[in-house]
Design a protein around this motif. Sequence first.
Motif, PDB file in Angstrom:
ATOM      1  N   VAL A 185       0.710  -1.122   0.032  1.00  0.00           N
ATOM      2  CA  VAL A 185      -0.014  -0.145  -0.042  1.00  0.00           C
ATOM      3  C   VAL A 185       0.682   1.245   0.102  1.00  0.00           C
ATOM      4  O   VAL A 185       0.275   2.133   0.037  1.00  0.00           O
ATOM      5  CB  VAL A 185      -0.968  -0.016   1.312  1.00  0.00           C
ATOM      6  N   LEU A 186       2.170   1.014   0.022  1.00  0.00           N
ATOM      7  CA  LEU A 186       2.979   2.342   0.124  1.00  0.00           C
ATOM      8  C   LEU A 186       2.593   3.323  -0.941  1.00  0.00           C
ATOM      9  O   LEU A 186       2.762   4.454  -0.902  1.00  0.00           O
ATOM     10  CB  LEU A 186       4.439   1.907  -0.100  1.00  0.00           C
ATOM     11  N   LEU A 187       2.606   3.045  -2.260  1.00  0.00           N
ATOM     12  CA  LEU A 187       2.139   3.842  -3.293  1.00  0.00           C
ATOM     13  C   LEU A 187       0.892   3.764  -3.701  1.00  0.00           C
ATOM     14  O   LEU A 187       0.526   4.170  -4.909  1.00  0.00           O
ATOM     15  CB  LEU A 187       3.113   3.468  -4.677  1.00  0.00           C
ATOM     16  N   GLY A 188      -0.081   3.204  -2.802  1.00  0.00           N
ATOM     17  CA  GLY A 188      -1.459   3.083  -3.563  1.00  0.00           C
ATOM     18  C   GLY A 188      -1.770   1.531  -3.495  1.00  0.00           C
ATOM     19  O   GLY A 188      -1.002   0.985  -4.056  1.00  0.00           O
ATOM     20  N   PRO A 189      -2.965   1.213  -3.120  1.00  0.00           N
ATOM     21  CA  PRO A 189      -3.301  -0.215  -3.206  1.00  0.00           C
ATOM     22  C   PRO A 189      -3.330  -0.710  -4.791  1.00  0.00           C
ATOM     23  O   PRO A 189      -3.273  -0.036  -5.538  1.00  0.00           O
ATOM     24  CB  PRO A 189      -4.739  -0.426  -2.808  1.00  0.00           C
ATOM     25  N   PRO A 190      -3.100  -1.955  -4.917  1.00  0.00           N
ATOM     26  CA  PRO A 190      -2.904  -2.607  -6.190  1.00  0.00           C
ATOM     27  C   PRO A 190      -4.196  -2.292  -7.159  1.00  0.00           C
ATOM     28  O   PRO A 190      -3.853  -2.211  -8.326  1.00  0.00           O
ATOM     29  CB  PRO A 190      -2.883  -4.158  -6.020  1.00  0.00           C
ATOM     30  N   ARG A 191      -5.267  -2.047  -6.840  1.00  0.00           N
ATOM     31  CA  ARG A 191      -6.446  -2.101  -7.302  1.00  0.00           C
ATOM     32  C   ARG A 191      -6.252  -0.437  -8.208  1.00  0.00           C
ATOM     33  O   ARG A 191      -6.684  -0.387  -9.310  1.00  0.00           O
ATOM     34  CB  ARG A 191      -7.965  -1.710  -6.649  1.00  0.00           C
ATOM     35  N   ARG A 192      -5.572   0.499  -7.669  1.00  0.00           N
ATOM     36  CA  ARG A 192      -5.301   1.678  -8.168  1.00  0.00           C
ATOM     37  C   ARG A 192      -4.471   1.656  -9.473  1.00  0.00           C
ATOM     38  O   ARG A 192      -4.698   2.231 -10.460  1.00  0.00           O
ATOM     39  CB  ARG A 192      -4.679   2.689  -7.200  1.00  0.00           C
ATOM     40  N   HIS A 193      -3.444   0.703  -9.135  1.00  0.00           N
ATOM     41  CA  HIS A 193      -2.603   0.584 -10.467  1.00  0.00           C
ATOM     42  C   HIS A 193      -3.298  -0.206 -11.391  1.00  0.00           C
ATOM     43  O   HIS A 193      -2.784   0.036 -12.438  1.00  0.00           O
ATOM     44  CB  HIS A 193      -1.381   0.008  -9.656  1.00  0.00           C
ATOM     45  N   ARG A 194      -3.986  -1.232 -11.111  1.00  0.00           N
ATOM     46  CA  ARG A 194      -4.818  -1.938 -12.029  1.00  0.00           C
ATOM     47  C   ARG A 194      -5.544  -0.951 -13.002  1.00  0.00           C
ATOM     48  O   ARG A 194      -5.884  -1.204 -14.217  1.00  0.00           O
ATOM     49  CB  ARG A 194      -5.583  -3.000 -11.531  1.00  0.00           C
ATOM     50  N   ALA A 195      -6.291  -0.045 -12.001  1.00  0.00           N
ATOM     51  CA  ALA A 195      -7.423   0.729 -12.964  1.00  0.00           C
ATOM     52  C   ALA A 195      -6.378   1.755 -13.728  1.00  0.00           C
ATOM     53  O   ALA A 195      -6.852   2.315 -14.740  1.00  0.00           O
ATOM     54  CB  ALA A 195      -7.919   1.673 -11.722  1.00  0.00           C
ATOM     55  N   ARG A 196      -5.222   2.207 -13.161  1.00  0.00           N
ATOM     56  CA  ARG A 196      -4.478   3.132 -14.309  1.00  0.00           C
ATOM     57  C   ARG A 196      -4.091   2.157 -15.424  1.00  0.00           C
ATOM     58  O   ARG A 196      -3.925   2.596 -16.503  1.00  0.00           O
ATOM     59  CB  ARG A 196      -3.284   3.611 -13.490  1.00  0.00           C
ATOM     60  N   LEU A 197      -3.563   0.943 -15.267  1.00  0.00           N
ATOM     61  CA  LEU A 197      -3.080   0.119 -16.301  1.00  0.00           C
ATOM     62  C   LEU A 197      -4.218  -0.109 -17.445  1.00  0.00           C
ATOM     63  O   LEU A 197      -3.869   0.096 -18.626  1.00  0.00           O
ATOM     64  CB  LEU A 197      -2.720  -1.390 -15.724  1.00  0.00           C
ATOM     65  N   ALA A 198      -5.371  -0.323 -16.812  1.00  0.00           N
ATOM     66  CA  ALA A 198      -6.622  -0.289 -17.905  1.00  0.00           C
ATOM     67  C   ALA A 198      -6.693   0.772 -18.753  1.00  0.00           C
ATOM     68  O   ALA A 198      -7.095   0.792 -19.691  1.00  0.00           O
ATOM     69  CB  ALA A 198      -7.778  -0.865 -16.971  1.00  0.00           C
ATOM     70  N   GLU A 199      -6.734   1.976 -17.836  1.00  0.00           N
ATOM     71  CA  GLU A 199      -6.792   3.185 -18.821  1.00  0.00           C
ATOM     72  C   GLU A 199      -5.742   3.508 -19.956  1.00  0.00           C
ATOM     73  O   GLU A 199      -6.170   3.887 -20.723  1.00  0.00           O
ATOM     74  CB  GLU A 199      -6.755   4.261 -17.517  1.00  0.00           C
ATOM     75  N   LEU A 200      -4.346   3.071 -19.280  1.00  0.00           N
ATOM     76  CA  LEU A 200      -3.446   3.354 -20.389  1.00  0.00           C
ATOM     77  C   LEU A 200      -3.777   2.448 -21.339  1.00  0.00           C
ATOM     78  O   LEU A 200      -3.261   2.583 -22.573  1.00  0.00           O
ATOM     79  CB  LEU A 200      -1.924   2.927 -19.756  1.00  0.00           C
ATOM     80  N   LEU A 201      -4.376   1.152 -21.188  1.00  0.00           N
ATOM     81  CA  LEU A 201      -4.505   0.152 -22.319  1.00  0.00           C
ATOM     82  C   LEU A 201      -5.761   0.314 -22.938  1.00  0.00           C
ATOM     83  O   LEU A 201      -6.121  -0.592 -23.921  1.00  0.00           O
ATOM     84  CB  LEU A 201      -4.397  -1.185 -21.714  1.00  0.00           C
ATOM     85  N   GLU A 202      -6.527   1.368 -22.608  1.00  0.00           N
ATOM     86  CA  GLU A 202      -7.839   1.726 -23.220  1.00  0.00           C
ATOM     87  C   GLU A 202      -8.851   0.532 -23.029  1.00  0.00           C
ATOM     88  O   GLU A 202      -9.578   0.323 -23.978  1.00  0.00           O
ATOM     89  CB  GLU A 202      -7.688   2.226 -24.626  1.00  0.00           C
ATOM     90  N   LEU A 203      -8.820  -0.064 -21.868  1.00  0.00           N
ATOM     91  CA  LEU A 203      -9.803  -1.281 -21.760  1.00  0.00           C
ATOM     92  C   LEU A 203     -10.942  -0.848 -20.968  1.00  0.00           C
ATOM     93  O   LEU A 203     -10.931   0.211 -20.199  1.00  0.00           O
ATOM     94  CB  LEU A 203      -9.033  -2.560 -20.647  1.00  0.00           C
TER      95      LEU A 203
END
Length: 328
Positions: free
Chosen positions: A310-328
């Motif tokens: 959780v140091l840089l935010g929970p994994p769900r936040r990074h999954r959401a960002r990855l999905a956004e970057l991949l336009e999913l």
Amino acid sequence: MNLVLTREQQDLRAAVRSFLTAHAPLARVRSDMDSADGFSREIYARLSGELGLSGLIVPEEYGGAAAGHAELAVVLEETGAALLPGPFLATTFAAIALTRAGDKELLPGIADGSLLAAYAADPGHVPNGMEADVILLESGSRLLAFEAAEVTREALETLDLTRRQARVTATGGRVVTDDPATLAVIRDLHAVALAAEQLGVIRATLDAIVAYAKIRVAFGRYIGSYQGVKHKLADMHTTLEQAESIVRHAAWAADDSPADLPEAAALAQAYLGRACFEAARDSLLLHGGIGFTWEHDAHLYYKRAKADEVLLGPPRRHRARLAELLEL
């Protein structure tokens, strides 16, 4: 793209691992985390002086080694596996930010190890904020640097006993960068660095439970011979292999492919955050009752893994960002 360590990187890994094995074994980690500072200043000075690790990615003009993030990942994997207490990761975060921003004032001190620094997006939770000489704080789209005299600090009770935190109230400060694009790259590079530490935790927890499974006898058999244990160890090994590939790719992107960095960094934290915690959790559980005791080291890795998750935010936040970057 080459995800296999070069000869020089292998030599760096061997040198850091040898030093930490000799001078920062887990027994020393326990004593250092209970000390007044929470870490050994002697060990930190030697890491900076003898091995030059604090200035590894700092440009040569500021006294650093001008190495890449691939080399930094190798080092952080080893410090993560050793549960090195103290401000090494915090100062590394600061060095990444200052190097990317081209700051001339603080980099020489970081490179020679005389300056301890910390970095945080939230002043309420600053890793190693109590001992830092300089604290970098995000404020909107700006990154500000605060000297010790410009902050008041309150020590926090933390889950990870090897990495202390502080609540900081700051006044004044100077602008390190006010470029949103630079700040976004800094955050991505932090994600890659943290993933490298998490990779080391995964490796260490797997090594520990494999060694234990070879000597622990239950019902007349080594526990490693039981199908349930073997399958879990195989799953953990698969996780380790996947995690290593993700970290190596992210470090390559940090050095050689800026266009791929955002996706690689988001993937690194989306995967490594949860994978690291699950590996530490499973290792603790497979140790049985002894794994839950204060005397066993499994709980130290468990706590580091959860804190890192959780140091840089929970994994769900990074999954959401990855999905956004991949336009999913």
